[in-house]
Design a protein around this motif. Structure first.
Motif, PDB file in Angstrom:
ATOM      1  N   ARG A 160      20.270  23.855  10.188  1.00  0.00           N
ATOM      2  CA  ARG A 160      20.739  25.172  10.654  1.00  0.00           C
ATOM      3  C   ARG A 160      19.589  26.013  11.184  1.00  0.00           C
ATOM      4  O   ARG A 160      19.725  26.672  12.226  1.00  0.00           O
ATOM      5  CB  ARG A 160      21.424  25.919   9.512  1.00  0.00           C
ATOM      6  N   VAL A 161      18.467  26.007  10.489  1.00  0.00           N
ATOM      7  CA  VAL A 161      17.321  26.804  10.926  1.00  0.00           C
ATOM      8  C   VAL A 161      16.776  26.274  12.251  1.00  0.00           C
ATOM      9  O   VAL A 161      16.463  27.047  13.172  1.00  0.00           O
ATOM     10  CB  VAL A 161      16.229  26.804   9.844  1.00  0.00           C
ATOM     11  N   MET A 182      42.737  21.390  20.312  1.00  0.00           N
ATOM     12  CA  MET A 182      42.023  22.073  21.386  1.00  0.00           C
ATOM     13  C   MET A 182      42.105  23.583  21.223  1.00  0.00           C
ATOM     14  O   MET A 182      41.131  24.302  21.468  1.00  0.00           O
ATOM     15  CB  MET A 182      42.581  21.640  22.740  1.00  0.00           C
ATOM     16  N   ALA A 183      43.267  24.092  20.811  1.00  0.00           N
ATOM     17  CA  ALA A 183      43.410  25.533  20.593  1.00  0.00           C
ATOM     18  C   ALA A 183      42.483  25.994  19.475  1.00  0.00           C
ATOM     19  O   ALA A 183      41.860  27.058  19.567  1.00  0.00           O
ATOM     20  CB  ALA A 183      44.867  25.869  20.270  1.00  0.00           C
ATOM     21  N   ALA A 184      42.368  25.192  18.420  1.00  0.00           N
ATOM     22  CA  ALA A 184      41.485  25.547  17.314  1.00  0.00           C
ATOM     23  C   ALA A 184      40.027  25.570  17.765  1.00  0.00           C
ATOM     24  O   ALA A 184      39.242  26.420  17.326  1.00  0.00           O
ATOM     25  CB  ALA A 184      41.676  24.558  16.161  1.00  0.00           C
ATOM     26  N   CYS A 185      39.652  24.634  18.644  1.00  0.00           N
ATOM     27  CA  CYS A 185      38.291  24.629  19.184  1.00  0.00           C
ATOM     28  C   CYS A 185      38.037  25.852  20.051  1.00  0.00           C
ATOM     29  O   CYS A 185      36.976  26.493  19.949  1.00  0.00           O
ATOM     30  CB  CYS A 185      38.046  23.349  19.984  1.00  0.00           C
ATOM     31  N   VAL A 220      31.132  22.952  11.731  1.00  0.00           N
ATOM     32  CA  VAL A 220      30.379  22.704  12.968  1.00  0.00           C
ATOM     33  C   VAL A 220      29.796  24.007  13.498  1.00  0.00           C
ATOM     34  O   VAL A 220      28.632  24.061  13.927  1.00  0.00           O
ATOM     35  CB  VAL A 220      31.284  22.035  14.019  1.00  0.00           C
ATOM     36  N   VAL A 221      30.586  25.070  13.458  1.00  0.00           N
ATOM     37  CA  VAL A 221      30.105  26.374  13.913  1.00  0.00           C
ATOM     38  C   VAL A 221      28.987  26.880  13.006  1.00  0.00           C
ATOM     39  O   VAL A 221      27.963  27.394  13.478  1.00  0.00           O
ATOM     40  CB  VAL A 221      31.270  27.381  13.950  1.00  0.00           C
ATOM     41  N   GLU A 222      29.162  26.726  11.698  1.00  0.00           N
ATOM     42  CA  GLU A 222      28.133  27.167  10.754  1.00  0.00           C
ATOM     43  C   GLU A 222      26.827  26.401  10.970  1.00  0.00           C
ATOM     44  O   GLU A 222      25.736  26.977  10.855  1.00  0.00           O
ATOM     45  CB  GLU A 222      28.617  26.967   9.316  1.00  0.00           C
TER      46      GLU A 222
END
Length: 402
Positions: free
Chosen positions: A332-333, A87-90, A44-46
């Protein structure tokens, strides 16, 4: 800036995505499935998203929109410890989390139905839209308002950023005003997104005091204009969209858990044109999980009408088939372009030219920023986006790459 200005959501239906049994439940189907979603957070971050919009995660009978207990994680997904770890991982990745709150109705077997149900003049419990496995709540009762406030505060205290309000259109707007006012006394920055399908969106936001609503008009015009080669429809809708954006920031999308997948409507190439619209027009965009990979899925009929739209994900992104990564990279772009230009969320939109198969529009702000977007559907799909320093995105294609 607020989430309205800078959030890009990855919208996921956890029960389906994590492979939980939804129909034909038998025996003990409890399981710690929520941690599986953690394997997707770096993906998701990528992709470029900044938050997760989670479909129902509370204890329910079947599909999650038939809630039994708003204070308990669905046993098919896990427990409180699983939620806290998630939640901690997020937080570690800077991802906000929005939860789906079903406060219009509950499961007919909810333990407080007799106390909280809406009834007709004869005392008969009222079903939701003819589905008698779901019972409408009586929003005139202070007990219902107290329940909703307590639920919202409970999960906000545990770290979520806000609420998607399912079937918000079927709840009195005075109820939303009352409830959100109480919740904002403790969480002034909490985000409230109402599900509204038809009607005057701007008026609904103004009278309900919610932050935003689902922009279904733009969703429909986006895929329909591409599919039918009729950008006059998109032109008309963008005019309405621009007007409503003068008063609030709508939630924009080209897919969700209730509608046929965009790639099934317009093909992979058309889906890139739709994504270009999503990430260049004003609003707060969300991506329905898998759309960035070109997932297909048709809205069906009968008891299992949504199953095709809510597929199970592999254990991790490594398990995805190779055919969708070309689309992921284009997403992504486009998302990176959006994140470099956060002013687009509240930009001013103007259509400069259009025909059946082409449209050219401009988004700008008072600081002198602007973006030009040129889209064509014939003879090939074409997307050109330009800024002060020339073209920043160009894509051309007529089918899915091999």
């Amino acid at each position: 800036m607020s989430l309205l200005d800078n959030a890009i959501w990855w919208h996921v239906y956890p029960l389906g995505a994590m492979g939980a049994p939804i129909h034909d439940r038998s025996g003990d189907d409890a399981g710690h499935r929520l941690p599986r979603l953690e394997a997707w957070l770096d993906y998701v971050v990528e992709l470029g998203c900044s938050g997760l919009l989670l479909g129902p995660i509370f204890e329910s009978v079947a599909h999650g929109y038939d809630t039994l207990d708003h204070f308990r994680i669905d046993a098919r997904l896990g427990d409180d410890a699983d939620f806290d770890h998630f939640m901690a991982a997020c937080r570690e990745r800077g991802l906000s989390v929005m939860l789906d709150g079903v406060f219009n109705h509950v499961a007919a077997s909810h333990p407080r139905v007799e106390e909280l149900a809406e009834r007709d003049e004869h005392g008969n419990v009222q079903c939701w839209e003819g589905h008698c496995q779901l019972t409408n709540l009586d929003h005139s009762k202070p007990e219902v308002a107290q329940l909703v406030v307590d639920v919202m505060l409970h999960w906000l205290r545990r770290g979520i950023a806000g609420w998607r309000l399912d079937v918000a259109y079927d709840v009195p707007r005075s109820f939303w005003r009352k409830v959100t006012r109480r919740v904002r006394e403790e969480f002034p920055d909490a985000l409230f997104l109402g599900e509204v399908i038809h009607g005057d969106y701007a008026r609904f936001v103004y009278t309900s005091k919610l932050d935003t609503v689902t922009e279904y008009e733009l969703w429909k015009a986006t895929w329909s204009s591409i599919k039918e080669r009729n950008f006059w429809e998109l032109d008309w809708t963008l005019g309405r969209h621009a007007k409503m954006c003068e008063t609030f920031v709508p939630q924009t999308f080209i897919g969700n858990h209730d509608v046929t997948r965009v790639a099934s409507q317009v093909g992979g190439a058309g889906a890139i044109v739709a994504a270009a619209i999503l990430f260049t027009v004003p609003g707060m965009p969300s991506i329905y999980y898998g759309d960035e990979q070109g997932f297909r899925g048709l809205k069906g009929e009968g008891e299992r009408h949504d199953d095709d739209l809510r597929p199970e994900l592999p254990e991790s992104p490594d398990g995805l088939l190779p055919y969708g990564w070309w689309m992921f990279n284009l997403y992504r772009v486009l998302i990176a372009l959006r994140r470099r230009n956060p002013w687009l969320a509240r930009g001013k939109l103007e259509v400069l030219a259009k025909s059946n198969t082409a449209i050219y529009y401009k988004i700008s702000d008072d600081a002198g920023n602007y973006l030009h977007v040129h889209l064509e559907t014939e003879p090939r799909m074409l997307v050109i986006i330009s800024q002060h320093d020339g073209e920043v995105f160009r894509w051309e294609g007529e089918s899915d790459p091999p």
